[in-house]
Scaffold this active site. Structure first.
Site, mmCIF file in Angstrom:
data_model
loop_
_atom_site.group_PDB
_atom_site.id
_atom_site.type_symbol
_atom_site.label_atom_id
_atom_site.label_comp_id
_atom_site.label_asym_id
_atom_site.label_seq_id
_atom_site.Cartn_x
_atom_site.Cartn_y
_atom_site.Cartn_z
ATOM 1 N N ASP A 152 0.841 -1.207 0.000
ATOM 2 C CA ASP A 152 0.000 0.000 0.000
ATOM 3 C C ASP A 152 0.867 1.244 0.000
ATOM 4 O O ASP A 152 1.282 1.699 1.046
ATOM 5 C CB ASP A 152 -0.912 -0.054 1.228
ATOM 6 C CG ASP A 152 -1.957 1.028 1.247
ATOM 7 O OD1 ASP A 152 -2.058 1.785 0.281
ATOM 8 O OD2 ASP A 152 -2.677 1.118 2.263
ATOM 9 N N GLU B 101 -2.822 10.444 0.492
ATOM 10 C CA GLU B 101 -4.037 9.617 0.532
ATOM 11 C C GLU B 101 -4.302 9.075 1.918
ATOM 12 O O GLU B 101 -5.448 8.963 2.342
ATOM 13 C CB GLU B 101 -3.923 8.454 -0.466
ATOM 14 C CG GLU B 101 -5.223 7.693 -0.705
ATOM 15 C CD GLU B 101 -5.533 6.597 0.323
ATOM 16 O OE1 GLU B 101 -6.695 6.186 0.425
ATOM 17 O OE2 GLU B 101 -4.611 6.155 1.044
ATOM 18 N N GLU B 102 -3.237 8.718 2.634
ATOM 19 C CA GLU B 102 -3.432 8.038 3.920
ATOM 20 C C GLU B 102 -3.983 8.953 5.014
ATOM 21 O O GLU B 102 -4.467 8.457 6.039
ATOM 22 C CB GLU B 102 -2.115 7.413 4.395
ATOM 23 C CG GLU B 102 -1.595 6.279 3.507
ATOM 24 C CD GLU B 102 -2.445 5.009 3.590
ATOM 25 O OE1 GLU B 102 -3.447 5.001 4.323
ATOM 26 O OE2 GLU B 102 -2.098 4.041 2.890
HETATM 27 ZN ZN LIG Z 1 -3.620 2.846 -0.084
#
Ligand SMILES: [Zn+2]
Ligand SMILES: *[C@@H]1O[C@H](CO)[C@@H](O)[C@H](O)[C@H]1NC(C)=O
Ligand SMILES: *[C@@H]1O[C@H](CO)[C@@H](O)[C@H](O)[C@H]1NC(C)=O
Ligand SMILES: *[C@@H]1O[C@H](CO)[C@@H](O)[C@H](O)[C@H]1NC(C)=O
Length: 442
Positions: free
Chosen positions: A174, A208-209
């Site tokens: 991720d 994004e996180e």
């Molecule tokens: Zn992600």
């Protein structure tokens, strides 16, 4: 931009290994573990694959949210070295004090003039290059803490083959697996003539996180508005175990606050405990996903099952012998159905039932309901996922397909065992190529 920013020093880390002919033999076929016992051999496997070298280079650079500058620079260098035109978009972190180097999104498309000999069908000038049909996007930030990249073989080693080699470390799944796979997909399809250079663009975003600020900045940008009229599909990369996600749950967050009155704990009637005020509400909210909708519970659906609740942070009081004056808690709801406003109503109603005087303060975040995604491509298994993505952070015109796909499992993604296999990476590369081709024929 020229390849001035240390590309000469960066490229060697991508594919360094000198692979001798007989080693090459050993690591390409369906081989067994004897060949990979030492670390050198494992790293030779990586070095022999452009995809895996790219992945390793990106993963070796720490890029916890708000600290994405260095990995962004590496991507710019790689893309420029492959004849992409790169546009960076500065996304300053909130409260930045200029002491850290600025982070940025990376948007890139093939330089048509340099790819024209490789099967471009209709090249009419600069404007064509800026209207891609397919955008491949993933995020370059990770959750903390950084965990170094490493290679290992699952036990028993004797039963393991090349595709079982485990690649571990922060971001390996991720989302740097998707960054590498998407980039390699574009490079492979361009060099094989499988796509016209004017058809594809890449977008690697920051943030994004935490806040989705990278994708939102892209969505609001002139660049996006000037280039998105030809879009047929956006391919979002997140770990979906190599399946096509048919949708993901929505999310809404609540901060609950109680203001009481401090007093000596021997004389609690002289104060008002903020902890006692907030606890009944937290107990009720904690169970709200399990209560039937008809009884005031959160929405359910066939597609996503139950909504779930996480009382993730609580703080209240200052010491054991003081009646607490202030208490607060952060709660996250993962939504299986309904709209954000319906959910806010359900939550508010549940809180007020145990807080009839309306003393608790409720602050809701700007969440979103469940996000439906396109999954109309034959040959892919589909799943639904419970996590949030950048998909709702980009405004997409009616008719543009949104796909969510990537290697590896979200179940390990934010943990200390984050990792995936060589096989996962290579299957996703094949999957992405099929998705891009499918999207171009829409
Ligand atoms: Zn992600
Ligand atoms: C980039 O373009 C130049 C000029 O056309 C070419 O010589 C070079 O091989 C290309 N590099 C790659 C990696 O495609
Ligand atoms: C950061 O730098 C910019 C441009 O150099 C300047 O305008 C801004 O005031 C600076 N911000 C802080 C917090 O120092
Ligand atoms: C500025 O940012 C740096 C790095 O994040 C931090 O160490 C420093 O304390 C900050 N300074 C101020 C005045 O906020």
């Amino acid at each position: 931009m020229k390849l001035s920013l240390g590309l000469t020093s960066l490229l060697p880390i991508l594919c360094t290994a000198i692979v001798h002919d007989n080693d090459q033999q050993a690591i390409t076929g369906q081989q067994h573990a004897e060949q990979y016992h030492s670390n050198t051999k494992l790293s030779d496997v990586i070095a022999a694959s452009p995809l895996l070298c790219l992945h390793r280079a990106i993963c070796e650079i720490e890029s916890v949210t708000d600290d994405e500058f260095a990995v962004g620079e590496l991507l710019v260098s790689i893309l420029e070295a492959h004849n992409f035109t790169v546009k960076t978009q500065s996304v300053p972190p909130p409260n930045s004090n200029n002491s850290t180097k600025g982070r940025f999104n990376v948007y890139a498309y093939p330089d048509v003039s340099k790819y024209s000999s490789l099967g471009a069908s209709s090249i009419e000038g600069e404007h064509v290059t800026t209207k891609p049909k397919v955008l491949l996007s993933s995020h370059i930030d990770t959750v903390p803490p950084h965990i170094p990249y490493s290679l290992s073989l699952p036990k028993p080693e004797s039963k393991s083959s090349r595709k079982d080699i485990l690649i571990s470390g922060r971001g390996t799944v991720d989302d740097k697996a998707c960054v590498a796979v998407q980039l390699q997909t574009a490079l492979d399809l361009l060099s094989s003539g499988g796509v016209s250079p004017s058809d594809v663009a890449l977008l690697f975003v920051v943030g994004e996180e935490k806040r989705g600020d990278g994708m939102r900045a892209f969505s609001d940008s002139k660049l996006y508005k000037a280039t998105n009229s030809g879009y047929k599909a956006i391919l979002f990369g997140e770990p979906t175990e190599g399946k096509l996600a048919a949708g993901h749950k929505g999310i809404e967050m609540l901060t609950l606050k109680a203001r009481g009155k401090a007093a000596h704990s021997g004389y609690p009637w002289l104060g008002r405990s903020a902890n006692s005020m907030i606890l009944p509400a937290l107990t009720v909210l904690d169970a709200l996903g399990d209560i039937p909708e008809a009884e005031g519970g959160l929405p359910r659906s066939d597609k996503y099952g139950k909504s779930t609740v996480n009382v993730g942070y609580m703080q209240g009081g200052v010491a054991g012998n003081v009646v607490p004056e202030y208490a607060t808690a952060d709660i996250t709801f993962r939504l299986a159905g309904g709209t954000v406003s319906e959910v806010r109503e359900i939550v508010t109603h549940a809180v007020r039932k145990v807080d009839p005087e309306g003393l608790l303060e409720l602050e809701f975040s700007q969440g979103y309901g469940p996000v439906p995604l396109d999954a109309d491509v034959t040959g892919f298994d589909t799943i639904t996922v419970n996590y949030g993505t950048d998909v709702p952070n980009i405004e997409v015109k009616e008719g543009v397909k949104r796909y969510l796909y990537g290697p590896g499992s979200i179940l390990v993604a934010h943990g200390k065992d984050e990792g995936l296999t060589v096989g996962d990476m290579e299957e996703a590369l094949a999957g992405y190529k099929r998705l891009v081709k499918h999207a171009l024929e829409l």
